[in-house]
Design a protein around this motif. Structure first.
Motif, short mmCIF file in Angstrom:
data_model
loop_
_atom_site.label_atom_id
_atom_site.label_comp_id
_atom_site.label_asym_id
_atom_site.label_seq_id
_atom_site.Cartn_x
_atom_site.Cartn_y
_atom_site.Cartn_z
N SER A 35 0.85 -1.19 0.00
CA SER A 35 0.00 0.00 0.00
C SER A 35 0.88 1.24 0.00
CB SER A 35 -0.92 0.02 1.22
OG SER A 35 -0.22 0.41 2.38
N GLU A 36 0.25 2.37 -0.25
CA GLU A 36 0.95 3.66 -0.22
C GLU A 36 0.63 4.42 1.06
OE1 GLU A 36 3.03 4.87 -2.64
OE2 GLU A 36 2.87 2.93 -3.65
N SER A 37 0.18 3.70 2.11
CA SER A 37 -0.28 4.37 3.34
C SER A 37 0.83 5.12 4.04
CB SER A 37 -0.90 3.34 4.28
OG SER A 37 -2.00 2.71 3.70
N LEU A 38 2.03 4.57 4.04
CA LEU A 38 3.13 5.22 4.76
C LEU A 38 4.44 5.00 4.01
CD1 LEU A 38 3.78 5.13 8.59
CD2 LEU A 38 5.66 4.71 7.00
N LYS A 39 5.15 6.08 3.81
CA LYS A 39 6.49 6.02 3.21
C LYS A 39 7.33 7.10 3.85
CE LYS A 39 5.33 4.03 -1.30
NZ LYS A 39 6.02 2.77 -0.97
#
Length: 302
Positions: free
Chosen positions: A67-71
């Motif tokens: 997912s792109e929830s946290l980077k």
């Protein structure tokens, strides 16, 4: 232990000979344990060096799986996080106007509080305590006193075991996320009141847990600003937050009862911490063998 000799001797003479042999064995073992202490000290100093601050620090990547929830990236120097920038894309945390993500950054201001990882502080303290124990045992203690040496090795074992457990980070050795919330002023801009940022160590990896929160009392929400943005996003057709393992629980956080709307958990492997834990495992095993050998010779082993 039993012994027999040929030709036979009286029981008193046999007991005397057995006792003398045990004394010689104990004397030899105490000498060998001094060499063991030197080896232990070298290993503990290597662990201390792995956890000590250095010029460049360790830069670790934080990214959610599938997912792109946290980077983001954080930089650890010793027990402190000195740099960090994290981008969040959560249904319950709408980004500012014109932005694609909600950014959380560690403040670089000189007056900003320091983000310290308590578990690493505990590990360093325990390692330094072990080094002090070895110095006392080597330089000021009675190296021929078996009871004294046995007690020192017991102290070493307890401290090393506790340090290893702190790096493992299971729930019985670390405080829950609701205790001692992080100072909002560590971040620039300050962390929103409805966001919990919890950083800890788990299995020698850096573990970051981000939670968005809502008050349990709806009347309080209308005055606190806890959930206004989230409700607005839902009214405009935003995505409903996903189900997580704390969805039905109520927590006491900052003296308020809250629920967790959305939660994300991300781990980042830290090579220095992994190496330190491997060394602590080996040191704990070595001290354990030395203690067992000493107990046997002293007649404590059942």
């Amino acid at each position: 232990m039993s012994a027999a000799v040929w030709p036979p001797i009286s029981p008193d003479q046999l007991a005397h000979q057995v006792s003398a042999a045990q004394d010689r064995e104990l004397e030899w073992l105490l000498v060998q344990l001094q060499d063991t202490l030197h080896s232990l000290k070298a290993g503990l100093e290597e662990c201390a060096a792995l956890l000590a601050p250095n010029e460049n620090g360790s830069t670790l990547v934080l990214t959610s799986v599938r997912s792109e929830s946290l980077k983001g990236l954080v930089t650890r120097v010793g027990t402190r996080i000195v740099k960090g920038n994290i981008k969040l894309r959560l249904a319950s945390l709408p980004p500012p106007r014109g932005c694609s993500s909600y950014d959380i950054a560690i403040s670089a201001a000189p007056q900003a509080p320091t983000l310290v990882i308590e578990q690493l502080t505990s590990v360093r303290t325990l390692i330094n305590a072990c080094l002090d124990v070895i110095d006392v045992t080597t330089w000021t203690g009675d190296a021929k006193n078996a009871n004294f040496i046995s007690g020192q090795f017991q102290l070493l074992y307890d401290n090393i075991q506790e340090a290893r457990q702190a790096l493992k980070g299971y729930s019985d050795v670390q405080r829950p996320w609701t205790e001692n919330p992080i100072d909002e002023q560590i971040f620039d801009p300050p962390l929103p009141r409805n966001v919990s940022f919890h950083l800890s160590i788990f299995d020698a990896a850096l573990l970051l847990e981000i939670r968005t929160l809502e008050l349990c009392n709806p009347a309080e929400e209308s005055h606190s600003g806890f959930d206004i943005r989230g409700r607005l996003a839902m009214a405009l057709g935003g995505t409903r937050p996903p189900i997580h393992d704390e969805v039905d629980r109520v927590f006491n956080y900052r003296d308020q009862e809250v629920r967790v709307k959305e939660k994300i958990r991300v781990e980042s492997q830290d090579p220095a911490l992994i190496s330190a834990m491997a060394k602590l495992n080996a040191l704990e095993h070595s001290v354990g063998l030395s203690r067992k050998a000493l107990d046997i010779v002293m007649g404590k082993e059942e």
